[in-house]
Design an enzyme around this catalytic site. Structure first.
Site, PDB file in Angstrom:
ATOM      1  CG  ASP A  15      -1.830   1.174   1.301  1.00 23.98           C
ATOM      2  OD1 ASP A  15      -2.758   1.224   0.478  1.00 23.98           O
ATOM      3  OD2 ASP A  15      -1.633   2.045   2.164  1.00 23.98           O
ATOM      4  CB  SER A  35      -3.663   2.900  12.166  1.00 26.77           C
ATOM      5  OG  SER A  35      -3.009   3.323  13.345  1.00 26.77           O
ATOM      6  CD  GLN A  84       9.224  -2.667  14.692  1.00 29.86           C
ATOM      7  OE1 GLN A  84       9.031  -2.245  13.552  1.00 29.86           O
ATOM      8  NE2 GLN A  84       9.447  -1.866  15.716  1.00 29.86           N
ATOM      9  CE1 TYR A 117      -0.211   7.681   3.295  1.00 26.17           C
ATOM     10  CE2 TYR A 117       0.531   5.587   2.420  1.00 26.17           C
ATOM     11  CZ  TYR A 117      -0.427   6.338   3.053  1.00 26.17           C
ATOM     12  OH  TYR A 117      -1.602   5.749   3.454  1.00 26.17           O
ATOM     13  CB  THR A 155      10.313   0.605  11.047  1.00 24.80           C
ATOM     14  OG1 THR A 155      10.338   0.398  12.463  1.00 24.80           O
ATOM     15  CG2 THR A 155       9.193   1.574  10.695  1.00 24.80           C
ATOM     16  CD  GLU A 164       6.067 -11.369  18.124  1.00 22.38           C
ATOM     17  OE1 GLU A 164       5.090 -11.898  18.707  1.00 22.38           O
ATOM     18  OE2 GLU A 164       7.190 -11.909  18.043  1.00 22.38           O
TER      19      GLU A 164
END
Length: 324
Positions: free
Chosen positions: A49, A212, A294, A54, A290, A297
């Site tokens: 996305d 989010s 992460q 951005y 980032t 996980e």
């Protein structure tokens, strides 16, 4: 990886996807971005996305370079962009933002150029625009489809009423209405997905690409004892995001939520992502990791979400107190 149909279209997206808001160019350069997108792709993620706003188009440039170097089969993944805010913030001229035919068309062309693509799989109206008639928006998006520049068009943070109107206008014109909506959805933000959009899901069967899921990182627990250096909420120009997300009441709820994560032998981030895809009206949840660890996980949410029993969900609801 699990794949879900995008609403009533024939397109199947991975239930977890990867996005670049805030991260690409700002926190993630080409080398790290290459590793993260490679890890995502290797784990079955097929949707990436992006948007014109951005980092003023720089995010799309980074992603475009990475994809060119990857040289993946273009038929194996989907790319999106969005238009509304423009690229220049407060310096936008009147013709450089919004949903006019001019801006939507030029934004699409510029996104294709920045990402070095022939077409976008998904193209969104990034916000509603009360100054532009719905027929103009619908016709413009269908023209882009007819030209082969985009395959599906959708909305982001539109109201249920606006989405239903767009579909009604499209139907009246014999054209395609929006196939997807991109709303914020997480344990703090639930109103649209769990209440407002129910008529939309029932009447037009729209797909959703969630942004989010971790509430800007708050639901990872990393802000439980302050703001770590280098984190998203430590970036000066995103102070507004820090102010909105980092409230003591919210942090305390996250601390309580950790007890459930501990019982399930998982992390807060995996639990929070799993909670979003537990909702059958979610087509895909966009991850914004980032770091490789992460992302690894977050991907554990795939195995976790079938374990979210009614009892566990009820306990989470009681802690959060956010269910509509």
């Amino acid at each position: 990886m699990e794949y879900r149909r995008l609403g009533r279209t024939g397109l199947q997206l991975s239930v977890l996807s990867y996005g670049s808001w805030v991260t690409f160019h700002q926190q993630v350069g080409d080398n790290l971005g290459d590793k993260l997108m490679g890890l995502a792709y290797d784990n079955g993620i097929n949707f990436f996305d992006n948007a014109e706003a951005y980092e003023g188009g720089k995010s799309e440039e980074v992603m475009g370079r990475i994809l060119k170097n990857k040289n993946w089969d273009r038929t194996t993944y989907c790319i999106s962009s969005k238009a509304f805010f423009g690229m220049y913030g407060k310096n936008n001229k009147p013709t450089q933002r919004g949903l006019s035919r001019k801006h939507l068309t030029e934004a699409c062309h510029m996104a294709l150029k920045r990402m070095q693509m022939d077409y976008l799989d998904l193209f969104y109206c990034h916000r509603p625009d009360p100054e532009v008639g719905m027929e103009e928006i619908v016709r413009t998006m269908n023209t882009l489809i007819a030209q082969g520049k985009i395959l599906y068009w959708g909305t982001s943070e539109w109201s249920a009423g606006d989405i239903l109107e767009a579909n009604a206008v499209a139907k009246g014109l014999g054209l395609e209405g929006p196939a997807m909506e991109q709303p914020q959805y997480n344990l703090f933000e639930r109103q649209k997905m769990e209440n407002d959009y129910l008529p939309v899901f029932k009447e037009v069967g729209i797909g959703t690409t969630i942004w989010s899921p971790l509430a800007s990182g708050l639901l990872t627990g990393k802000y439980n004892d302050g703001v770590p250096e280098g984190s998203r909420l430590s970036i000066e120009k995103y102070g507004w995001l820090k102010e909105a997300a980092l409230q003591e009441e919210r942090v305390e709820k996250v601390r309580q939520l950790k007890t459930i994560a501990d019982e399930l032998n998982t992390s807060l981030s995996a639990l929070s992502v799993a909670w979003t895809i537990h909702n059958p009206n979610v087509t895909t949840t966009i991850l914004g990791a980032t770091k490789e660890e992460q992302l690894t996980e977050n991907l554990k949410a795939l195995d976790l979400y079938p374990m979210l029993t009614t009892e566990v969900m009820d306990r989470m609801d009681k802690i959060m107190g956010t269910k509509p």
